[in-house]
Design a protein around this motif. Sequence first.
Motif, PDB file in Angstrom:
ATOM      1  N   LYS A   1       0.845  -1.204   0.000  1.00 34.42           N
ATOM      2  CA  LYS A   1       0.000   0.000   0.000  1.00 34.42           C
ATOM      3  C   LYS A   1       0.875   1.248   0.000  1.00 34.42           C
ATOM      4  O   LYS A   1       1.990   1.231   0.518  1.00 34.42           O
TER       5      LYS A   1
ATOM      6  N   GLY B   1      -1.380   4.146  14.912  1.00 34.28           N
ATOM      7  CA  GLY B   1      -0.984   2.739  15.115  1.00 34.28           C
ATOM      8  C   GLY B   1      -2.098   1.759  14.787  1.00 34.28           C
ATOM      9  O   GLY B   1      -1.874   0.765  14.084  1.00 34.28           O
ATOM     10  N   PRO B   2      -3.327   2.010  15.262  1.00 33.34           N
ATOM     11  CA  PRO B   2      -4.404   1.047  14.985  1.00 33.34           C
ATOM     12  C   PRO B   2      -4.709   0.879  13.493  1.00 33.34           C
ATOM     13  O   PRO B   2      -5.214  -0.165  13.091  1.00 33.34           O
ATOM     14  N   MET B   3      -4.396   1.886  12.670  1.00 31.93           N
ATOM     15  CA  MET B   3      -4.610   1.687  11.237  1.00 31.93           C
ATOM     16  C   MET B   3      -3.672   0.588  10.723  1.00 31.93           C
ATOM     17  O   MET B   3      -4.062  -0.230   9.874  1.00 31.93           O
TER      18      MET B   3
ATOM     19  N   LEU C   1      -2.793  -1.915  12.344  1.00 30.52           N
ATOM     20  CA  LEU C   1      -3.386  -3.197  12.744  1.00 30.52           C
ATOM     21  C   LEU C   1      -4.526  -3.562  11.806  1.00 30.52           C
ATOM     22  O   LEU C   1      -4.796  -4.745  11.572  1.00 30.52           O
ATOM     23  N   GLY C   2      -5.187  -2.545  11.241  1.00 31.00           N
ATOM     24  CA  GLY C   2      -6.186  -2.799  10.204  1.00 31.00           C
ATOM     25  C   GLY C   2      -5.557  -3.497   9.000  1.00 31.00           C
ATOM     26  O   GLY C   2      -6.165  -4.379   8.386  1.00 31.00           O
ATOM     27  N   PHE C   3      -4.316  -3.126   8.689  1.00 30.75           N
ATOM     28  CA  PHE C   3      -3.632  -3.768   7.572  1.00 30.75           C
ATOM     29  C   PHE C   3      -3.298  -5.234   7.906  1.00 30.75           C
ATOM     30  O   PHE C   3      -3.379  -6.109   7.046  1.00 30.75           O
TER      31      PHE C   3
ATOM     32  N   ASN D   1      -5.012  -7.077   9.957  1.00 28.08           N
ATOM     33  CA  ASN D   1      -6.323  -7.754   9.869  1.00 28.08           C
ATOM     34  C   ASN D   1      -6.670  -8.079   8.424  1.00 28.08           C
ATOM     35  O   ASN D   1      -7.201  -9.147   8.129  1.00 28.08           O
ATOM     36  N   GLU D   2      -6.396  -7.144   7.538  1.00 25.67           N
ATOM     37  CA  GLU D   2      -6.686  -7.361   6.119  1.00 25.67           C
ATOM     38  C   GLU D   2      -5.921  -8.576   5.599  1.00 25.67           C
ATOM     39  O   GLU D   2      -6.485  -9.419   4.880  1.00 25.67           O
TER      40      GLU D   2
ATOM     41  N   MET E   1      -7.532 -11.717   7.071  1.00 30.04           N
ATOM     42  CA  MET E   1      -8.841 -11.983   6.448  1.00 30.04           C
ATOM     43  C   MET E   1      -8.669 -12.488   5.020  1.00 30.04           C
ATOM     44  O   MET E   1      -9.388 -13.384   4.567  1.00 30.04           O
ATOM     45  N   SER E   2      -7.719 -11.917   4.298  1.00 31.36           N
ATOM     46  CA  SER E   2      -7.536 -12.340   2.905  1.00 31.36           C
ATOM     47  C   SER E   2      -7.022 -13.774   2.833  1.00 31.36           C
ATOM     48  O   SER E   2      -7.340 -14.502   1.897  1.00 31.36           O
TER      49      SER E   2
END
Lengths: 142, 145
Positions: free
Chosen positions: A16, A55-57, A59-61, A63-64, A67-68
């Motif tokens: 990204k 920082g939590p963003m 962690l969103g990555f 998670n992505e 999930m993928s």
Amino acid sequence: MTNTFKAGEHLPAIDKDIDQARIAGWAELSGDFNRLHVDPDYAEKTKFGGTIAHGPMSLGFLNELMMSCFGLPWAQGGRLREVRFLAPIRPGDHIVISGQVERVEEDGKAQTLHCRLEIRKDGGETTAVTGLGVVTLGGKES
Amino acid sequence: MTSPKPELVFDDLPKGRKFTPLRYEITPRLVNAYMDTVGDRNPLYWDQAKAGAAGGLVAPPGLAAIYARLSYLQENTMPSGGVLAGQEFEFLKPVKPGAVLTVQAEVFESYLDPKDRKRVNFLIVARDGQGDRVCVVRLYAIWPK
């Protein structure tokens, strides 16, 4: 990917580009308008020398990525542990989110995978975030 | 004119303090904003046909934790200079679009570390409308003052 995993297997990486608009989007989403993230003039005067991503963003990555690779089993039993924020992610950074199966626990038809996760930048030279994702596959849910 | 929210300081954060629960709905707008911002376009979030085999659409799991920080800052502001030292998630139950979640934060540790830094660790639990835990977050912070 197959439904059976082995220790050492790499998870398909995601990359990204980070820009200020994405950081501002996270601020809107989470309600975290800390000036270090959203005010370039203010952030320039701090020790960071400019805005940094939440920082939590990051962690969103992670998670992505999970999930993928694993889908629903991550959403109903996934655990993200041992997260460390090692270097700030900044506007202009190109990041790569990757993982590797470190250990596999077998229990009948179920597999519990322990995956080392990381976010790197600067062409892979800098590790920004690390973590451990644990997910159980097998059984009727997956 | 409303007065600004007071800062949340270390002395306000003894072990065991529980914060007012924060309630929010997983709206289509929130799901779309998450997908746009993170760039996570997993078909389970939006493709009814592909999600059907998995029991229907689910929300991005991260949305159950999106207000983890806000859950203890509803009535206060964060003093500048804090550090997010670590964070852990446990996703226990998929969240469906339209679900209403209730998030509550509790201080589970509050202490000065050997370097005299103010450590505050939060346990933050999100529950769905049935009262089931859907996500547990542990957030480890170094508090500035």
